[in-house]
Scaffold this motif. Structure first.
Motif, PDB file in Angstrom:
ATOM      1  N   GLN A 203     -20.509  -2.775  60.393  1.00 49.87           N
ATOM      2  CA  GLN A 203     -20.489  -1.297  60.468  1.00 49.87           C
ATOM      3  C   GLN A 203     -19.315  -0.805  61.312  1.00 49.87           C
ATOM      4  OE1 GLN A 203     -24.447  -2.483  62.013  1.00 49.87           O
ATOM      5  NE2 GLN A 203     -25.230  -0.367  61.379  1.00 49.87           N
TER       6      GLN A 203
ATOM      7  N   ARG B  92     -18.730  -2.043  49.580  1.00 54.11           N
ATOM      8  CA  ARG B  92     -19.864  -1.116  49.138  1.00 54.11           C
ATOM      9  C   ARG B  92     -20.372  -1.330  47.789  1.00 54.11           C
ATOM     10  NH1 ARG B  92     -21.568   3.042  51.913  1.00 54.11           N
ATOM     11  NH2 ARG B  92     -19.975   3.068  53.569  1.00 54.11           N
TER      12      ARG B  92
ATOM     13  N   LEU C  35     -22.551  -4.550  47.860  1.00 53.29           N
ATOM     14  CA  LEU C  35     -23.938  -4.100  48.648  1.00 53.29           C
ATOM     15  C   LEU C  35     -24.886  -3.512  47.550  1.00 53.29           C
ATOM     16  CD1 LEU C  35     -22.591  -3.297  51.892  1.00 53.29           C
ATOM     17  CD2 LEU C  35     -23.889  -5.457  51.479  1.00 53.29           C
ATOM     18  N   GLY C  36     -24.325  -2.568  46.546  1.00 54.90           N
ATOM     19  CA  GLY C  36     -25.257  -1.936  45.616  1.00 54.90           C
ATOM     20  C   GLY C  36     -26.218  -0.913  46.488  1.00 54.90           C
ATOM     21  N   GLU C  37     -27.469  -1.204  46.409  1.00 54.21           N
ATOM     22  CA  GLU C  37     -28.368  -0.163  46.861  1.00 54.21           C
ATOM     23  C   GLU C  37     -28.405  -0.150  48.572  1.00 54.21           C
ATOM     24  OE1 GLU C  37     -29.822   2.248  45.518  1.00 54.21           O
ATOM     25  OE2 GLU C  37     -29.214   1.782  43.349  1.00 54.21           O
ATOM     26  N   VAL C  38     -27.755  -1.041  48.985  1.00 56.77           N
ATOM     27  CA  VAL C  38     -27.577  -1.149  50.697  1.00 56.77           C
ATOM     28  C   VAL C  38     -26.445  -0.352  51.043  1.00 56.77           C
ATOM     29  CG1 VAL C  38     -27.284  -2.501  52.686  1.00 56.77           C
ATOM     30  CG2 VAL C  38     -28.575  -3.507  50.536  1.00 56.77           C
ATOM     31  N   ARG C  39     -26.909   0.876  51.499  1.00 57.67           N
ATOM     32  CA  ARG C  39     -25.611   2.027  51.642  1.00 57.67           C
ATOM     33  C   ARG C  39     -25.787   2.202  53.447  1.00 57.67           C
ATOM     34  NH1 ARG C  39     -27.987   5.602  46.612  1.00 57.67           N
ATOM     35  NH2 ARG C  39     -27.379   4.177  44.962  1.00 57.67           N
ATOM     36  N   PRO C  40     -24.782   1.422  54.087  1.00 57.70           N
ATOM     37  CA  PRO C  40     -24.842   1.682  55.603  1.00 57.70           C
ATOM     38  C   PRO C  40     -24.019   3.131  55.618  1.00 57.70           C
ATOM     39  CG  PRO C  40     -23.863  -0.439  54.835  1.00 57.70           C
ATOM     40  CD  PRO C  40     -24.202   0.202  53.721  1.00 57.70           C
ATOM     41  N   ARG C  41     -24.547   3.850  56.701  1.00 56.76           N
ATOM     42  CA  ARG C  41     -23.724   4.952  57.270  1.00 56.76           C
ATOM     43  C   ARG C  41     -22.212   4.747  57.436  1.00 56.76           C
ATOM     44  NH1 ARG C  41     -28.688   6.442  60.462  1.00 56.76           N
ATOM     45  NH2 ARG C  41     -27.606   5.474  62.082  1.00 56.76           N
TER      46      ARG C  41
ATOM     47  N   LEU D 268     -19.265   1.568  57.227  1.00 57.90           N
ATOM     48  CA  LEU D 268     -19.034   0.181  56.651  1.00 57.90           C
ATOM     49  C   LEU D 268     -17.733  -0.116  56.725  1.00 57.90           C
ATOM     50  CD1 LEU D 268     -20.193  -2.162  55.171  1.00 57.90           C
ATOM     51  CD2 LEU D 268     -19.451  -1.133  53.023  1.00 57.90           C
TER      52      LEU D 268
ATOM     53  N   PHE E 181     -29.482   1.007  55.543  1.00 54.90           N
ATOM     54  CA  PHE E 181     -30.074   1.120  54.467  1.00 54.90           C
ATOM     55  C   PHE E 181     -30.276   2.614  53.957  1.00 54.90           C
ATOM     56  CE2 PHE E 181     -31.190  -3.162  54.956  1.00 54.90           C
ATOM     57  CZ  PHE E 181     -31.326  -3.600  53.646  1.00 54.90           C
ATOM     58  N   GLY E 182     -30.075   3.553  55.083  1.00 50.18           N
ATOM     59  CA  GLY E 182     -29.977   4.908  54.563  1.00 50.18           C
ATOM     60  C   GLY E 182     -31.653   5.214  54.427  1.00 50.18           C
TER      61      GLY E 182
END
Length: 379
Positions: free
Chosen positions: A93, A122, A125-131, A133, A315-316
């Motif tokens: 992150q 990004r 990572l697909g659906e893993v969406r860090p604020r 990155l 994950f958001g």
């Protein structure tokens, strides 16, 4: 009444005990496993089932993890244990976290790993969406099983295919050379392996005390299916200062300082993030670390909130919580304790919280050493 006789008696039916039973059976030894509980109930099922190679401490722990991972991959299909998913996505992150991963990629431990930055990370990572990155490390080596079903299936397979005998609901009162005294009578065995987990008082407490073994309590959660499939297990910056394979790198100092300033409460409670997904889509999320000779049994809502705060940062979103639980495991400096408290007896405790990840290899070392001693004595 005549004593039951075996080549080897193993006290404890957690993953460390089962690993020794497998190594013994493969060596041609007739084994019995004795456990005070009617079914597996301790640390071996109160975890992620994540067989972690990437990030293990350099040296023997990392080598044991690599070997144990291979054993899991071999025995799981034979025992009817599904591999839920493979690999690891270590999300960086912060730029300081990316620097740690860059340093890690320069080590021998990075075999099978790939480091991506920015948009490429990004996209993977697909659906893993860090604020936030900076990048992510992807490993295809690690794997995951569902502990709640994998450990019982492993034990059943050991009985069915390797003739390992299990004595459950039986307390071990004393151990001496070539004999185990239990609540259901005595058992004779040429070798005895004591795998007590976090029972620090019943068998060889002096040896455990000398090694500084205490207990670690953790908190974990199961979240509802988020509606997508993870590419692998997922970890975050907090794991980079906890897992020794990363934390021992000089680059980790700057990350540690920044995390102390920004997430001091997380560090104070030993919180780092691991997320793994079950076949039904639900997510296993954790965990925290608190140390005491006898930890209290109560989960803290504040600690759960810290874990979920880190989950949301990566994950958001936070799906509904389905389950919460605590667990305890034996903890001390170093990977494990292996001692010979008396002739023909070994005391074996994984003290690093990595039983699922390293026990198979450790057991092979212990059983191999015993056989070599026996062969030397017979020459």
């Amino acid at each position: 009444m005549a004593e039951d006789q075996y080549d080897i008696a193993i006290v404890g039916a957690g993953i460390v005990g089962l690993a020794h039973a497998l190594a013994a059976a493969r060596a041609g030894l007739r084994a019995v496993v004795i456990d005070r509980d009617a079914q597996v109930n301790g640390a071996s099922i109160r975890n992620f089932g994540f067989v972690t190679v990437t990030g293990q401490e350099n040296g023997a722990p990392w080598r044991r993890a690599r070997r144990s991972r291979d054993v899991w991959a071999e025995v799981a299909p034979q025992a009817g244990i599904p591999i839920e998913h493979t690999g690891l996505a270590m999300v960086a992150q912060r730029r300081e976290a990316l620097a740690v991963l860059e340093a890690f990629m320069a080590t021998d431990m990075a075999e099978g790993c790939e480091l991506l930055e920015g948009a490429a990370a990004r996209a993977r990572l697909g659906e893993v969406r860090p604020r936030d990155l900076a990048g992510a490390l992807f490993s295809g080596i690690d794997l995951r099983v569902e502990s709640r079903t994998a450990i019982p299936r492993l034990a059943a397979w050991l009985t069915e295919c390797h003739n390992v005998t299990f004595r459950r609901g039986v307390a071990v009162n004393a151990v001496e050379s070539a004999r185990v005294t239990t609540s259901a009578g005595s058992i004779a065995a040429g070798t005895i392996i004591v795998c007590p987990g976090d029972d620090l008082a019943t068998l060889f407490p002096d040896a455990l005390a000398r090694a500084g073994v205490t207990r670690c309590k953790l908190q974990m959660l199961r979240l509802a299916d988020p509606g997508f499939r993870l590419p692998s297990a997922v970890m975050s910056d907090l794991g980079l200062v906890r897992y020794r394979g990363y934390a021992a790198l000089p680059a980790a100092a700057a990350l540690s300082a920044r995390l102390e300033a920004e997430q001091g409460d997380h560090l104070a409670n030993g919180v780092h993030l691991i997320v793994a997904q079950n076949a039904d889509g639900s997510l296993i999320v954790g965990d925290s670390h608190h140390y005491a000779a006898t930890p209290d049994p109560f989960g803290s809502s504040e600690v759960d909130a810290l874990i979920l705060d880190e989950f949301a940062a990566v994950f958001g979103l936070v799906p509904p919580v389905l389950e919460r639980w605590t667990g305890t495991y034996a903890s001390a400096s170093g990977h494990s304790l292996v001692e010979t408290p008396m002739d023909g007896v070994r005391l074996v405790v994984v003290t690093s919280g990595t039983g699922a990840s390293t026990a198979f290899a450790l057991a092979e070392e212990v059983i191999g050493g015993i056989i070599n001693i026996q062969l030397g004595a017979s020459v």
